[in-house]
Design a protein around this motif. Structure first.
Motif, short mmCIF file in Angstrom:
data_model
loop_
_atom_site.label_atom_id
_atom_site.label_comp_id
_atom_site.label_asym_id
_atom_site.label_seq_id
_atom_site.Cartn_x
_atom_site.Cartn_y
_atom_site.Cartn_z
N THR A 1 -16.85 -198.56 -5.71
CA THR A 1 -17.24 -199.97 -5.66
C THR A 1 -16.62 -200.72 -6.82
O THR A 1 -16.45 -200.17 -7.90
N LYS A 2 -16.26 -201.99 -6.62
CA LYS A 2 -15.76 -202.82 -7.71
C LYS A 2 -16.84 -202.96 -8.77
O LYS A 2 -18.00 -203.21 -8.44
N MET A 3 -16.46 -202.82 -10.02
CA MET A 3 -17.43 -202.90 -11.11
C MET A 3 -17.62 -204.33 -11.57
O MET A 3 -16.80 -205.20 -11.28
N CYS B 1 -13.61 -206.30 -15.73
CA CYS B 1 -14.40 -205.27 -15.05
C CYS B 1 -14.18 -205.34 -13.53
O CYS B 1 -14.18 -204.30 -12.87
N VAL B 2 -13.99 -206.54 -12.99
CA VAL B 2 -13.84 -206.67 -11.54
C VAL B 2 -12.54 -206.05 -11.03
O VAL B 2 -12.40 -205.83 -9.83
N GLU B 3 -11.60 -205.74 -11.94
CA GLU B 3 -10.37 -205.08 -11.53
C GLU B 3 -10.49 -203.56 -11.58
O GLU B 3 -9.56 -202.85 -11.23
N LYS B 4 -11.65 -203.07 -12.02
CA LYS B 4 -11.87 -201.63 -12.09
C LYS B 4 -12.75 -201.19 -10.92
O LYS B 4 -13.60 -201.95 -10.46
N THR B 5 -12.53 -199.98 -10.46
CA THR B 5 -13.39 -199.43 -9.43
C THR B 5 -14.20 -198.28 -10.02
O THR B 5 -13.74 -197.58 -10.92
N CYS B 6 -15.38 -198.13 -9.51
CA CYS B 6 -16.28 -197.08 -10.00
C CYS B 6 -15.68 -195.70 -9.66
O CYS B 6 -15.33 -195.46 -8.50
N CYS C 1 -18.84 -202.13 -18.54
CA CYS C 1 -18.69 -202.43 -17.13
C CYS C 1 -19.70 -201.55 -16.40
O CYS C 1 -19.91 -200.40 -16.78
N CYS D 1 -21.37 -200.36 -12.45
CA CYS D 1 -21.23 -200.37 -10.99
C CYS D 1 -22.52 -200.93 -10.40
O CYS D 1 -23.60 -200.40 -10.66
#
Length: 64
Positions: free
Chosen positions: A58-60, A48-53, A31, A33
């Motif tokens: 920022t959404k990853m 990956c879009v459910e994780k944040t950097c 994933c 950023c």
């Protein structure tokens, strides 16, 4: 499917409106950023879009 009288679409089933692209990228990979470039290993079952950097929030996205 052709109708037997020569009318209708030829070639059988199509690829659908979305072009038959990949539903997911699979279990491996990273994933990333899109803002700061931080990378981390993709966790299976967690998009990956459910994780944040962890650096900038920022959404990853999935690395290509």
């Amino acid at each position: 499917m052709p109708r037997g009288d020569g009318t209708g679409p030829a070639g059988g089933r199509g690829r659908g409106q979305m072009g038959g692209g990949r539903a997911s990228a699979g279990p491996g990979g990273d994933c990333v950023c899109p803002s700061c470039g931080h990378r981390e290993a993709h966790e299976r079952g967690v998009p990956c879009v459910e994780k944040t950097c962890p650096k900038c929030g920022t959404k990853m996205v999935r690395a290509r």
